[in-house]
Design an enzyme around this catalytic site. Structure first.
Site, PDB file in Angstrom:
ATOM      1  N   SER A 181     -46.116 -30.088  39.663  1.00 42.79           N
ATOM      2  CA  SER A 181     -45.488 -30.905  40.712  1.00 42.79           C
ATOM      3  C   SER A 181     -44.064 -30.482  41.060  1.00 42.79           C
ATOM      4  CB  SER A 181     -45.485 -32.379  40.277  1.00 42.79           C
ATOM      5  OG  SER A 181     -46.805 -32.864  40.172  1.00 42.79           O
TER       6      SER A 181
ATOM      7  N   GLU B 207       0.785  -1.226   0.000  1.00 47.53           N
ATOM      8  CA  GLU B 207       0.000   0.000   0.000  1.00 47.53           C
ATOM      9  C   GLU B 207       0.826   1.290   0.000  1.00 47.53           C
ATOM     10  OE1 GLU B 207      -3.323   0.107  -0.189  1.00 47.53           O
ATOM     11  OE2 GLU B 207      -3.452  -2.075  -0.283  1.00 47.53           O
TER      12      GLU B 207
END
Length: 772
Positions: free
Chosen positions: A473, A197
């Site tokens: 239950s 770059e």
């Protein structure tokens, strides 16, 4: 003659008169020009000062908003830790560790059938930084046997794995990043970046005029833009301060900013800012910025552990993350990667052999099926609520916050899989079913997993926490705990009446509870009644010990909402959620000790300093000896009772659990635990319609599927003070000697266990004395 002479004079005067204004014009233009130049220079200077202030505020203040990071629990390893060999390896794979024959660097491990050698990464723990460490972890049938540090062969009391980064809470502009200093970025990444770059990065002053001219000529020759002349500093200026607009004004501003940045800051500071700012791709609606986050996004591991080929691919993506998307366009991505490698070879940054090996390597991407961001709507809702309660509404808006939670990623994955698969299978008989599930860590009280919808990633109504449905239950163990606390009156073999019963309230209304099979046995033991979830004996027992006493037991165990003291409460006419059920069963699983469940363990600020947090208190809700008897009974539920199918699915593994079903089979419940986790599960319909499911056929099926994915660890249930092995007459429940005939062995409270010296009469003393 005179006339001619006068004409010549007049002509000369006229000429002088004409030339005089011409010279004056130039002087005027010159004067205007240098004044205009001064104005332009002044304006430019003022503008540069303005730009300089903008740049200084950005660079010398907070460069980025860093999203709050949400971490899972940090897996602790210590002798006897309830972590199996296979679970540990699954955790390492989830963290991105590489399995090798011989670990030689950080992030690698090897495994035999009973041992794992690991080179752990350094990481930030809430209690402080943890260094890289090489250890040998040994396992036995109970879990972890030992943890040895290989540098000095010392046995460690406790050793932590790094947590999993679950998500980052992104706000505002939708940018996501992980800051990584240049000292932690491999040199090959920097070399590849500069060669590809900006080769003259260390020589230019922010802009490179030659590169701009060269790019312009190439682009003119091609008739389109094929090459850029921007330096890394210009790209940084554009990314930090400008838009992607293509205009001469924007380019001039970019160049000025690049020059100022280069003049103000060192090349290393500029490079660090670029490496953490550069756009690297898109994850749905999140923009991926910086090399650190890109490494996790593309490869699922820290940038310091990437291979040369993977590092080159990161550099390659800068050119165009969409165009070179490695999942969508692998050929393009590989060609660009290989170009980066070739430039590194030609620049003498890598050898020819390194180039050949790297260029022949696959892309090495992470498994795209495993999301980078965990979709945990139910759990994250719980986390955010805790953070609001502790720190207020603004905490998550602060930059750099780190939140450490209790989530177990493998438990969450197993829970999600179990809910989705089981509900889909049940849909063939009953469509429209929904589910909620909560899993906790048995010894830490931390919430390990939460699922609030049959589609676990759905961010909507949270059935793990928000529903209120009759728990059926599941309330019964607290009825029996209340009775067993009265040791002189009740033990596990105490007979209970199982005969038709009718209760009348103050308004004259009657209630006649029945057993699920509509049958009556006349008399059953307390243990049998709980094991088989019998209704009538439970009501008789609850009425005998008192409704208020049962409600008190339930609330002391952690039930945080009011309980109406009606007889129907004894059979589960108590509305709750999986989270509420998990809370009270956590108390049962942890020897009767209550502590509020939690999801957040620690929070660090942007400077990695812990924020203050109050420690949640722990109280004794149920006497440990009494609680042991209830635990024993719950293991019998799984072994021979209503959850026997669960026990049959995992032979040789001791599990505890309880099924629950509300009236007309509208709600299916299950709560249970092994040595490691407590789970609470609800299955039902949002419209409260009938499901046709019992607790054993609906919610328990999800728990069984969960354990199929997450192999259970057998309960240890070590003896507790105040409990002895008792022997009781099978019919009367009277304590007897072990060698007497027709006796049943069961744990008992030592204070109330007084067997007769000999076998004698099996009837209770009051019957022997007064008859009957």
């Amino acid at each position: 003659m005179v006339t001619a002479k006068n004409n010549r004079k007049n002509s000369a005067k006229s000429s002088k008169t004409t030339s005089k204004p011409t010279g004056g014009l130039w002087r005027q233009l010159w004067s205007f020009g240098w004044k205009l130049t001064l104005v332009i220079v002044a304006v430019l200077a003022i503008y540069c000062i303005y730009l300089d202030q903008i740049i200084a505020r950005k660079f010398e203040g907070q460069k980025w908003y860093l999203p709050a990071q949400i971490f899972s629990r940090s897996m602790p390893l210590y002798p006897s830790a309830p972590v199996s060999h296979s679970q540990f390896i699954d955790e390492l794979k989830l963290l991105g560790y590489r399995k090798v024959a011989n670990p030689r660097q950080i992030g690698e491990f090897s495994a035999s059938s009973t041992r794992v050698e690991l080179w752990r990464r350094p990481f930030l723990h809430p209690e402080g930084p943890q260094p890289a460490q090489q250890v040998m972890v040994s396992f036995d049938s109970n879990g972890v046997a030992s943890v040895e540090r290989l540098s000095d062969h010392r046995q460690l009391a406790v050793f932590h794995l790094e947590p999993v980064l679950l998500d980052r809470i992104v706000t505002g502009d939708g940018e996501d990043r992980l800051f990584v200093p240049t000292t932690e970025i491999p040199k090959s990444v920097v070399d590849g970046l500069l060669l590809t770059e900006d080769r003259s990065f260390y020589e230019h002053y922010g802009i490179n005029p030659l590169a701009i001219v060269r790019a312009a000529m190439v682009n003119l020759s091609a008739g389109r833009t094929v090459q850029g002349g921007s330096t890394l500093t210009q790209q940084l200026a554009k990314n930090f301060f400008l838009t992607s607009e293509r205009s001469l004004i924007r380019k001039i501003r970019e160049a000025l900013m690049a020059i100022i940045i280069d003049a103000r800051y060192s090349k290393e500071e500029i490079l660090e800012a670029y490496l953490n700012e550069v756009y690297m791709g898109q994850d749905h609606n999140r923009a991926i910025h910086g090399m650190g986050l890109a490494s996790q996004f593309y490869f699922g591991r820290p940038i310091g552990e990437l291979t040369l080929a993977q590092q080159a691919l990161l550099v390659a993506e800068i050119k165009g993350p969409s165009y070179y998307n490695p999942w969508r366009y692998p050929q393009r991505a590989q060609e660009r990667r290989d170009l980066v490698l070739r430039l590194m070879m030609e620049g003498n940054k890598i050898s020819v052999e390194q180039y050949k090996v790297a260029a022949a390597s696959p892309l090495g991407l992470r498994n795209a099926a495993r999301p980078v961001h965990q979709k945990l709507p139910a759990f994250f809702a719980r986390v955010k609520q805790e953070l609001r309660d502790r720190y207020g509404d603004t905490l998550l808006k602060q930059s750099g916050i780190k939140v450490y939670t209790t989530l177990d990623p493998l438990a969450q994955e197993a829970a999600e899989k179990a809910v989705s698969a089981t509900i889909s299978a049940l849909d063939s008989k009953n469509s429209g079913l929904q589910a909620g599930m909560v899993v906790t860590e048995r010894y830490t009280y931390g919430i390990a997993a939460m699922v609030g919808d049959r589609n676990p990633g759905y961010d909507g109504y949270d059935r793990a926490e928000e529903i209120r449905r009759p728990i059926g239950s599941l309330v019964k163990p607290f009825v029996y705990a209340t009775a067993l606390a009265q040791g002189n009156n009740y033990n596990l073999l105490t007979p209970l009446k199982d005969q038709p019963i009718t209760l009348k309230n103050e308004q004259g209304q009657t209630w006649s509870p029945k057993n699920d099979d509509r049958q009556f046995s006349g008399q059953v033991s307390l243990l049998t009644a709980l094991t088989n979830s019998m209704n009538v004996p439970t009501v008789n027992l609850g009425m005998a010990v008192g409704l208020d006493a049962v409600a008190t037991t339930l609330q002391q165990a952690g039930w945080n909402e009011s309980v109406a003291a009606y007889p129907s409460m004894l059979l589960g006419a108590v509305n709750g959620s999986p989270l509420m059920v998990a809370q009270v069963y956590q108390t049962l699983a942890n020897n009767g000790r209550y502590r509020q469940l939690y999801a957040v363990t620690a929070v660090l600020d942007k400077d990695n300093q812990p924020l203050p947090v109050s420690h949640l208190p722990q109280t004794e809700a149920i006497d440990p000896a009494v609680n042991y008897l209830v635990q024993y009974a719950l293991t019998q539920v799984v072994q021979t009772g209503t959850a026997a199918r669960l026990g049959a699915a995992f032979p040789g593994v001791k599990l505890a659990g309880k099924t629950g079903t509300s009236n007309d089979q509208r709600d299916s419940w299950f709560a249970g635990f092994d040595e490691r986790n407590v789970a609470a599960i609800w299955v039902g319909r949002d419209d409260n319609g009938k499901t046709g499911l019992y607790g054993s056929s609906g919610a328990m099926a999800i728990y069984r599927s969960f354990l199929n994915s997450r192999a259970p660890l057998s309960l240890r249930l070590p003896p507790v003070n105040g409990v002895v092995q008792g022997y009781f007459d099978r019919d009367t429940g009277v304590a007897k000697q072990p060698d007497c005939s027709d006796v049943v062995a069961a744990p008992a409270l030592a204070d109330s266990y007084h067997p007769a010296a000999n076998c004698g009469e099996s009837r209770p003393w009051w019957q022997r004395m007064f008859g009957g």
